[in-house]
Design an enzyme around this catalytic site. Structure first.
Site: not given
Ligand SMILES: Cc1ncc(COP(=O)(O)O)c(C=O)c1O
Length: 382
Positions: A71-72, A151, A179, A201, A237, A324
Site C-alpha cells: 500500500g505504501t 485505518n 482498509q 496483507h 522482477t 507506523c
C-alpha cells in the site's frame, strides 16, 4: 495464557490456503516471468492470472493493475507519480488530515518540490465533508487523494460523492482503499476514481505485495526505472510468490464482501455492548459511517503506553493508532484532527480490529481482560 490478536487493521495472519499456494510457488514458480523459456512462461501465466483476479475485485481492466510492494508504494506512486506528470496543469493537491502516512508523507515530500497541499480538516465524527473538498478545489488542483476507510477510527469517507464532484474537473482522483478491501465490494467505475490503492496483507494475504489501479487514460510518472515490467510503470522482477498469494487471498473474499461485512458487524456489535460496561469510555468516530472491522475506544484517564503494555502482558494485542506510529507512542494524528491534541480522548485511545478467525466468545473474552486491566490501572492511579 492464550493470546488474543485484535490488531487486524495493522496486519492479518496468512490464510492457510494462501500459505499453501505460496509455498508451492516458492519452489515451483521460480522462473523469471520475463524469460521466454517454459519456466518463464509458466511464471508469466501466473502473474497474468493474478492480475485478472485483482482487476475483477476492483471492476477494472487487467491492463490497469500495477503490482507494487504494498500500500505504501502504491500511495507514493499514485501521488508523486501524478504530481510529477501533471505539474504543467497546476501544482495544487488536496488530501485530508486523517490519511495514512504513506499519503501524508508523499504530500510533504511534494511540498518540498514546490507543490501546495491542502490538508482538509475533519470534525469529531472523523468524516471528510464533501463541501470542504468543493471549497478547496481550484483551477490549479491536479490531484485529490482521500482514503476510503480510515485505518485508525474506521470512518467511511464519501468517495462516490467526491468522484461525482470531480467528474468534470481536471484533478486526478485517488483513493487509498486498503482498509475497505475485502469488506466493501469495490468498483472503480461506480466510484469514479482514477487511482486506487490496495494491499494483500490486510486481507489474509502476504506482506510486501499490493497494487495500484490506474485508469488507462491517466498518465503517471514512474518512481523506478530499469525494466519493462508492469508496462514500465513499476519495473523490477515480479514478486511471484507474493503475487500468487495475493491472488489466492482475493479469491477467498471475491463476491463474499458483504457476507464478511455482516460477520464483522455482528462481532463488533457484541464487542461494543461488552465494552460499554466499562466506565468512562468513548467510542470514537462516526456512529453510522464506520467500518465493522475497527472499534476505536478511549479509556478516559488512562495512559496509552501503560494500557498497551499491560494488555500485552495479559495476552491482548492491540494498537494505539496506525502501526507506523505505534512504536513511537506519539498521539494519533487522526484523533488530533478530530478532537485536538490535548483532548482526553486523543490521549487514551486504543484501536481494536477484528479478523476472520474471531468468534463471539473472543469478543467477550477480550473485553473481560481489557476491563480487568483498565480497572486495575485506574485503582493504582488513585
Ligand atoms: C490506509 C492504509 N494505507 C496504506 C497502508 C500501507 O500499506 P502497506 O503496509 O502494504 O505498505 C496501510 C497499512 O497500514 C493502511 O492502513
Amino acid at each position: 495464557m492464550d493470546t488474543l490478536y485484535f490488531d487486524h487493521a495493522a496486519t492479518t495472519p496468512l490464510h492457510p490456503d494462501v500459505s499453501q499456494m505460496m509455498s508451492t510457488a516458492l519452489t515451483e514458480n521460480f522462473g523469471n516471468p520475463s524469460s521466454i523459456h517454459q519456466s518463464g512462461r509458466q511464471s508469466r501465466k501466473a502473474v497474468d492470472e493474478a492480475r485478472t483476479v485483482i482487476a475483477k475485485s476492483l471492476g477494472a481492466n487487467d491492463k490497469d493493475i500495477i503490482f507494487t510492494s504494498g500500500g505504501t508504494e502504491a500511495d507514493n506512486l499514485a501521488i508523486i507519480g501524478t504530481a510529477l506528470k501533471h505539474q504543467d496543469k497546476g501544482k495544487h493537491i488536496i488530501t485530508s488530515s486523517i490519511e495514512h502516512h504513506a499519503v501524508l508523507d508523499s504530500c510533504h515530500y511534494l511540498e518540498t518540490r514546490g507543490f501546495t497541499v491542502t490538508y482538509l480538516p475533519v470534525d469529531e465524527t472523523g468524516v471528510v465533508g464533501i463541501d470542504t473538498v468543493k471549497m478547496a478545489l481550484t483551477d490549479e488542483t491536479i490531484l485529490v487523494s482521500i482514503m476510503m476507510i480510515n485505518n485508525e477510527v474506521g470512518t467511511i469517507q464519501p468517495i462516490q460523492a467526491i468522484g461525482e464532484l470531480l467528474k468534470d474537473h481536471q484533478a486526478v482522483f485517488h483513493t487509498d482503499a486498503v482498509q475497505a478491501y475485502g469488506i466493501v465490494p469495490l468498483d472503480v467505475e461506480d466510484l469514479q476514481v482514477d487511482l486506487l490503492t490496495v494491499t494483500a496483507h490486510k486481507v489474509n494475504g502476504p506482506k510486501g505485495i499490493g497494487a495500484l489501479y490506474k485508469r488507462q487514460a491517466v498518465k503517471i510518472q514512474p518512481l523506478f526505472y530499469g525494466g519493462d515490467q508492469e508496462r514500465k510503470r513499476r519495473p523490477g522482477t515480479e514478486n511471484l510468490p507474493g503475487i500468487i498469494g495475493f491472488k489466492q487471498a482475493v479469491e477467498l473474499f471475491l463476491g463474499e464482501e458483504l457476507n464478511r461485512q455482516a460477520h464483522f458487524q455482528q462481532l463488533k456489535t457484541t464487542f461494543e455492548k461488552e465494552v460499554n460496561t466499562i466506565a468512562n469510555i468513548t467510542i470514537n468516530g462516526d456512529e453510522d459511517k464506520v467500518s465493522p472491522l475497527i472499534c476505536n475506544v478511549s479509556f478516559l484517564g488512562t495512559r496509552i503506553e501503560q494500557v498497551l503494555m499491560n494488555l500485552d502482558l495479559d495476552g491482548v494485542f492491540v494498537s494505539s493508532g496506525s502501526a507506523c506510529t505505534a512504536g513511537s507512542m506519539t498521539s494519533s494524528h487522526v484523533l488530533k484532527a478530530m478532537y485536538g491534541e490535548k483532548d482526553e480522548r486523543t490521549l487514551s485511545a486504543i484501536r481494536f480490529s477484528f479478523g476472520l478467525h474471531h468468534t463471539e466468545k473472543a469478543m467477550i473474552e477480550v473485553v473481560k481482560r481489557v476491563k480487568q486491566t483498565i480497572e486495575r490501572l485506574r485503582t493504582l492511579a488513585n
